[in-house]
Design an enzyme around this catalytic site. Structure first.
Site, PDB file in Angstrom:
ATOM      1  N   LYS A   1       0.855  -1.184   0.000  1.00 38.49           N
ATOM      2  CA  LYS A   1       0.000   0.000   0.000  1.00 38.49           C
ATOM      3  C   LYS A   1       0.889   1.230   0.000  1.00 38.49           C
ATOM      4  O   LYS A   1       1.442   1.613   1.030  1.00 38.49           O
ATOM      5  CB  LYS A   1      -0.910   0.058   1.230  1.00 38.49           C
ATOM      6  CG  LYS A   1      -1.925   1.228   1.134  1.00 38.49           C
ATOM      7  CD  LYS A   1      -2.496   1.648   2.482  1.00 38.49           C
ATOM      8  CE  LYS A   1      -1.663   2.695   3.148  1.00 38.49           C
ATOM      9  NZ  LYS A   1      -1.687   4.021   2.446  1.00 38.49           N
TER      10      LYS A   1
ATOM     11  N   GLU B   1       8.576  16.382  15.789  1.00 41.62           N
ATOM     12  CA  GLU B   1       9.055  16.243  14.420  1.00 41.62           C
ATOM     13  C   GLU B   1       8.210  17.152  13.516  1.00 41.62           C
ATOM     14  O   GLU B   1       7.026  16.906  13.303  1.00 41.62           O
ATOM     15  CB  GLU B   1       8.943  14.792  13.960  1.00 41.62           C
ATOM     16  CG  GLU B   1       9.550  14.566  12.597  1.00 41.62           C
ATOM     17  CD  GLU B   1       9.480  13.120  12.144  1.00 41.62           C
ATOM     18  OE1 GLU B   1      10.427  12.665  11.485  1.00 41.62           O
ATOM     19  OE2 GLU B   1       8.477  12.444  12.451  1.00 41.62           O
TER      20      GLU B   1
ATOM     21  N   GLU C   1       9.848   1.744  10.746  1.00 39.98           N
ATOM     22  CA  GLU C   1      10.818   2.841  10.586  1.00 39.98           C
ATOM     23  C   GLU C   1      10.019   4.116  10.746  1.00 39.98           C
ATOM     24  O   GLU C   1       9.229   4.480   9.883  1.00 39.98           O
ATOM     25  CB  GLU C   1      11.505   2.753   9.219  1.00 39.98           C
ATOM     26  CG  GLU C   1      12.762   3.593   9.134  1.00 39.98           C
ATOM     27  CD  GLU C   1      12.505   4.957   8.553  1.00 39.98           C
ATOM     28  OE1 GLU C   1      12.377   5.923   9.351  1.00 39.98           O
ATOM     29  OE2 GLU C   1      12.408   5.078   7.325  1.00 39.98           O
TER      30      GLU C   1
ATOM     31  N   CYS D   1      12.925  11.794   7.546  1.00 41.24           N
ATOM     32  CA  CYS D   1      12.832  11.398   8.953  1.00 41.24           C
ATOM     33  C   CYS D   1      14.172  11.472   9.670  1.00 41.24           C
ATOM     34  O   CYS D   1      14.219  11.590  10.893  1.00 41.24           O
ATOM     35  CB  CYS D   1      12.242  10.000   9.069  1.00 41.24           C
ATOM     36  SG  CYS D   1      13.045   8.787   7.992  1.00 41.24           S
TER      37      CYS D   1
END
Length: 479
Positions: A171, A379, A246, A280
């Site tokens: 996906k 973040e 992750e 990231c």
């Protein structure tokens, strides 16, 4: 306009199951509708999982040589579609043309080639006396991938899974699905056996949850936010499948007093701004000696002001961020930095001058940030850097580790022994010294809330293998 409303299941392009809706895909550079996809349902995932389960019975028994040949064909087809892939990435998530051509699209073929190289010599069996340790494919894998480095994250999962004999259901992000479609077309053109690779588009709460919870899917590999990763793990728990994650990051960039200061500070700014800050592992917390804060401010301001924002097809440093949702989130966090008293060095709230349409963000630098401020803790996933002062190396390490994340860390300095010592104290899955270049054989993954497991290179193979011990194995007759 791209019309990608079919799914790739069991070696065929098929219509979605009844009840599927369509979703417009927005070009973030101008807010126009660039295409549309179907949003799959649990029924589509079920069809794909069953196809992958059937295919596993034979694909898991293929030889190393057969899988080598398959990867070679995929690489050949990928190279034919390289320009199409790069253009799709620019259109779907706003990567400047030069970034798409030189970094985004090359990462896809890079991971495929790396997996091919590893496969040629990987040891799937080991003898220990009368016992044989065998590494076997784990089964059907579910892949849920993000929009920020879209084909990079597809390829770094698909390539080792194929190499080890697994089958899969993918996906891609519904925000940036074009590259996933082209990847599926590459797989089809390369002659991947029916059912080995399946693609179902959709959103996380529906298709992502169905993949995570499906009883025929043996492991799920997810890349994205920590919040969503937790939901994936919860959905996977009842079926006791392996979960690889992750997740997010808030990486420290410790610049030691003996570093080439101008190079380290300006390089740190450029690294954050790259890909519009949507990485990231971006070094978003720059730690500098407190006594040199003003020097760092001046260098960082110049580097930020040299960052050219604009339409991806132009000669720019960065393009837009991926969506209106991301744009609003980033704007809110920039304002939070102002409100909490950080020194605004460059950028700030609002769009850059002359860019009134599209999700463009000013390259923003804050200084005199404390690690308790929101911009140092959350973040942001945009072109926003926080500069934090430290009094000595011990404090720098303490601040660097004072985060719920642990994906990456950076250290700059001129004394090799000293930077190695600092690196050894940082709680992160990857530590980059003096701006070292990426290494596709280096394991990639994080500590703490940044996830578990590793991708890239030979370490990635282990995520897709089960370990079997065969005791009392008779010696094979000599040929």
């Amino acid at each position: 306009m791209r019309d990608y409303t079919k799914f790739y299941i069991d070696g065929k392009w098929v219509e979605p199951a009844a009840g599927a809706k369509t979703l417009d895909v927005i070009n973030p550079a101008d807010e126009s509708v660039a295409g549309r996809i179907s949003l799959g349902t649990a029924a589509d995932v079920d069809a794909a999982a069953k196809a992958a389960h059937r295919a596993f019975q034979t694909f898991s028994r293929t030889s190393r040589e057969e899988r080598i040949a398959l990867l070679e064909r995929i690489i050949e087809e990928y190279k034919k579609r390289f320009d199409d892939m790069a253009a799709a990435i620019t259109e779907e998530m706003g990567a400047p043309t030069v970034l798409a051509q030189r970094a985004q699209a090359p990462m896809g073929v890079g991971h495929l080639q790396t997996a091919l190289n590893v496969l040629k010599n990987y040891k799937f069996e080991e003898e220990r006396g009368g016992t044989i340790i065998v590494k076997e494919p784990i089964g059907v894998c579910g892949f849920i991938t993000p929009w920020n480095w879209p084909v990079n994250q597809i390829a770094c999962k698909v390539a080792p899974a194929l190499a080890t004999g697994c089958t899969m259901v993918l996906k891609p992000s519904e925000i940036a699905p074009f590259s996933g479609q082209i990847f599926a077309e590459i797989m089809d053109a390369a002659g991947v056996p029916a059912g080995v690779f399946n693609l179902v588009n959709g959103d996380g709460p529906t298709v992502g949850a169905a993949i995570s919870s499906h009883p025929l899917i043996d492991m799920v590999s997810f890349t994205g936010s920590t919040r969503a990763g937790i939901e994936v793990a919860k959905n996977a728990a009842p079926t006791v499948k392996r979960v690889h994650q992750e997740l997010g990051g808030k990486s420290p960039n410790i610049i030691l007093d003996d570093a080439d200061f101008d190079r380290a500070v300006s390089g740190g700014v450029r690294s954050v701004m790259n890909n519009s800050g949507q990485s990231c592992n971006a070094p978003t917390r720059m730690l500098v000696p407190a006594a040199r804060m003003e020097e760092a401010i001046n260098i960082a301001r110049a580097a930020a002001e040299a960052t050219v924002v604009g339409k991806p097809q132009d000669k720019v440093t960065i393009g837009p961020v991926v969506s209106e949702t991301q744009f609003k989130k980033i704007q809110g966090l920039i304002q939070k930095g102002v409100d909490e008293g950080a020194t605004l060095v460059a950028g700030g709230p609002g769009r850059p001058e002359g860019l009134d349409k599209g999700y463009y963000v000013k390259p923003t630098v804050f200084a005199n940030v404390t690690n308790e401020m929101t911009i140092a803790k959350e973040e942001i996933f945009g072109p926003v850097l926080s500069i934090i002062g430290y009094k000595d190396v011990d404090e720098a390490v303490r601040i660097g580790n004072d985060t719920e994340y642990g994906l990456a860390a950076y250290v700059s300095g001129s004394d090799p022994a000293k930077i190695r010592e600092v690196a050894s104290r940082l709680r992160a899955g990857q530590v980059i010294l003096n701006g070292a270049a990426p290494d596709l054989m280096a394991p990639f993954g994080g500590y703490k809330m940044s996830g578990n497991g590793r991708e890239w290179g030979d370490h990635a193979f282990g995520e897709f293998l089960e370990v079997k011990a065969v005791l009392g194995a008779p010696k094979q007759a000599a040929e």
